[in-house]
Design a protein around this motif. Structure first.
Motif, short mmCIF file in Angstrom:
data_model
loop_
_atom_site.label_atom_id
_atom_site.label_comp_id
_atom_site.label_asym_id
_atom_site.label_seq_id
_atom_site.Cartn_x
_atom_site.Cartn_y
_atom_site.Cartn_z
N THR A 358 0.69 -1.27 -0.01
CA THR A 358 0.09 0.06 0.10
C THR A 358 0.97 1.33 0.08
OG1 THR A 358 -1.65 -1.24 1.16
CG2 THR A 358 -1.86 1.35 1.24
N GLN A 362 0.91 4.05 -3.10
CA GLN A 362 0.39 5.32 -2.80
C GLN A 362 1.40 6.42 -2.93
OE1 GLN A 362 -1.48 5.13 0.93
NE2 GLN A 362 -3.64 5.08 -0.04
N ARG A 387 -7.74 -6.44 1.19
CA ARG A 387 -8.14 -5.53 2.33
C ARG A 387 -7.32 -4.27 2.33
NH1 ARG A 387 -9.27 -10.43 4.93
NH2 ARG A 387 -7.18 -10.60 6.21
N GLU A 388 -5.94 -4.42 1.98
CA GLU A 388 -5.11 -3.20 1.90
C GLU A 388 -5.38 -2.35 0.55
OE1 GLU A 388 -2.76 -1.90 3.94
OE2 GLU A 388 -3.05 -3.35 5.64
N TYR A 389 -5.49 -3.09 -0.39
CA TYR A 389 -5.73 -2.70 -1.67
C TYR A 389 -7.36 -1.60 -1.53
CZ TYR A 389 -1.84 -4.39 -4.22
OH TYR A 389 -0.69 -4.72 -4.62
N LYS A 390 -8.04 -2.09 -0.71
CA LYS A 390 -9.27 -1.59 -0.72
C LYS A 390 -9.33 -0.24 -0.39
CE LYS A 390 -13.93 -1.74 -1.20
NZ LYS A 390 -14.48 -2.19 -2.32
N LYS A 391 -8.03 0.16 0.64
CA LYS A 391 -8.14 1.59 1.01
C LYS A 391 -7.32 2.44 -0.12
CE LYS A 391 -6.78 -0.48 5.56
NZ LYS A 391 -5.51 -0.57 6.39
N VAL A 392 -6.56 1.71 -0.82
CA VAL A 392 -5.66 2.48 -1.97
C VAL A 392 -6.93 2.84 -3.22
CG1 VAL A 392 -4.20 2.24 -4.04
CG2 VAL A 392 -3.69 1.25 -1.64
N GLU A 394 -10.12 3.43 -2.47
CA GLU A 394 -11.12 4.53 -2.28
C GLU A 394 -10.30 6.03 -2.20
OE1 GLU A 394 -11.99 3.07 1.75
OE2 GLU A 394 -13.59 1.77 1.23
N ALA A 395 -9.01 5.88 -2.35
CA ALA A 395 -8.40 7.18 -2.26
C ALA A 395 -8.00 7.55 -3.47
CB ALA A 395 -7.19 7.02 -1.18
#
Length: 428
Positions: A358, A362, A387-392, A394-395
């Motif tokens: 992540t 980013q 789950r980690e890539y989900k944050k990426v 969204e941003a």
């Protein structure tokens, strides 16, 4: 009356007009059959033609018929079983069987045979990649990647039946018939005028009139023998592909080959990358492709090794991202290149490594790439990498992620990732 029999052999493409009309009319059914066929093909046989099956109910033609009503009397000869007023029993078992299902006989329901239609490799790939494009492609260097577009380029005397210009051909037919018959028609008018003069003359000119009428009849026969249309008259619309300079682009293909990726999962990843490769080579010219395989270590490989190497090991996904970052820095400056990436994995990664992935995305990669697509191939629940890539996701708007559970999901996911956005404007 002269009769002409055209004994010229039909060309191999004699049904091309009807074929193209059929494809246009039933395009949605054929596209669905093509997309369904992806899941049934082998990894090495994805770029050939295809026999597609269309239910006959989808190709039925509309018809007009007289509605029921009024009083009708019909005579059916040979009736020796029924009298007036008898009710005819419904045939047992309903309609006939058939269709694309089992070949066993059926005793109920209705069925219809499927229509099998063979499409060529080019038609197959055109339907497969229709309305797809590389997202966010920016025109930064107009000297490398060339996208071809088809343009009209006048007329020619030979071509495919589907390109026949009927109006232009008929104009040529009229011009030819005028050129071949004008002198004869003029002579006919002169002879007819001469006959009128002789008939008005008080002297007898019976024999001369007969000779003139014979000559007129012969001239009219020659005029009638000129065919209405000939191959000489045919004019076909000519098309040519003109290069449209776009941009310099590179696609990074990152594939997980760790021990958790079984052979079935690897085959699905290969199918996705083969689709991607065919799409790039068919739609664009000179798009560079960089292949990276990784387990605990990442390595840049050629196409052959990428698809067929049996090397395997543990899982450290960040090794592939680090290698991609190094290659971009060394060879593909982001201000000169459109950089794309497609990563395929089962999502199983070393627990401490997923946050590092992540961070690399980013802080480094997503600032340089136009579009990054992550495909997780697993029937299980989403893994730590998802789950980690989900944050990426969204941003960052240039990061997309999709889940593939079975072979049938590959093509729909591929289309979702690279579908053309008709409302978006070109990035300047």
């Amino acid at each position: 009356m002269a009769h002409f029999i055209d004994r010229r052999l039909n060309s191999k493409g004699k049904s091309t007009v009807n074929r193209q009309r059929f494809i246009r009319r039933y395009k949605q059914q054929i596209k669905k059959a093509v997309s369904d066929s992806i899941s049934e093909r082998s990894v090495t046989d994805i770029d050939s033609g295809e026999s597609v099956s269309i239910p006959t109910r989808d190709i039925s033609e509309p018809i007009f018929h007289t509605g029921k009503g009024g009083k009708r009397e019909m005579v059916h000869p040979g009736n020796d079983q029924f009298s007036e007023g008898d009710k005819i029993q419904r045939p047992p078992g309903g309609g006939g069987g058939g269709g694309s299902g089992s070949g066993d006989a059926s005793n109920s329901g209705e069925g219809a045979d499927d229509f099998i239609f063979q499409i060529s490799k080019d038609e197959y790939l055109d339907l497969l990649f229709e309305d797809l494009e590389l997202p966010n492609l920016k025109k930064n260097q107009l000297n490398r990647v060339i996208q071809y577009k088809t343009h009209r380029a006048g007329y020619q005397t030979d071509g495919m039946p589907s390109n026949l210009d009927i109006v232009r051909s008929l104009k040529g037919s009229v011009a030819r018939r005028i050129a071949l018959t004008a002198s004869k028609k003029k002579r006919v008018k002169e002879l007819e005028a001469r006959i009128e003069e002789l008939k008005n003359d008080k002297h007898e000119h019976h024999l001369e009139i007969i000779e003139l009428e014979k000559e007129i009849a012969e001239l009219k026969r020659k005029i009638a023998r000129v065919p209405f249309i000939d191959t000489f008259d045919l004019r076909f619309r000519n098309y040519e592909k003109r290069p449209q300079p776009t941009s310099k682009a590179v696609m990074f293909c990152l594939m997980d080959v760790s021990g958790s990726m079984d052979q079935e999962t690897k085959d699905m990843a290969k199918r996705f990358y083969i689709l991607l490769y065919l799409f790039l080579t068919r739609t664009y010219k000179d798009v560079e492709v960089v292949y990276i395989r990784h387990h605990t270590q990442a390595k840049e490989v050629d196409e052959q090794e990428f698809f067929y190497s049996q090397e395997t090991g543990g899982t450290i996904v960040s090794s592939a991202l680090k290698l991609m970052d190094e290659i971009v820095t060394d060879r593909y400056p982001s201000h000169e290149w459109n950089i794309y990436a497609a990563q395929a994995s089962d999502g199983d990664n070393w627990a401490d490594d997923s946050p590092l992935c992540t961070e690399i995305l980013q802080k480094r990669l997503l600032n340089m790439v136009r579009y990054y697509a992550y495909i997780e191939i697993t029937e299980r629940q989403h893994q730590s990498l998802w789950r980690e890539y989900k944050k990426v996701s969204e941003a960052n708007s240039n990061f997309a992620m999709k889940h593939i559970r079975k072979v049938e999901d590959i093509y729909p996911v591929f289309r979702e990732l690279f579908k053309k956005n008709v409302t978006s404007q070109e990035v300047s």
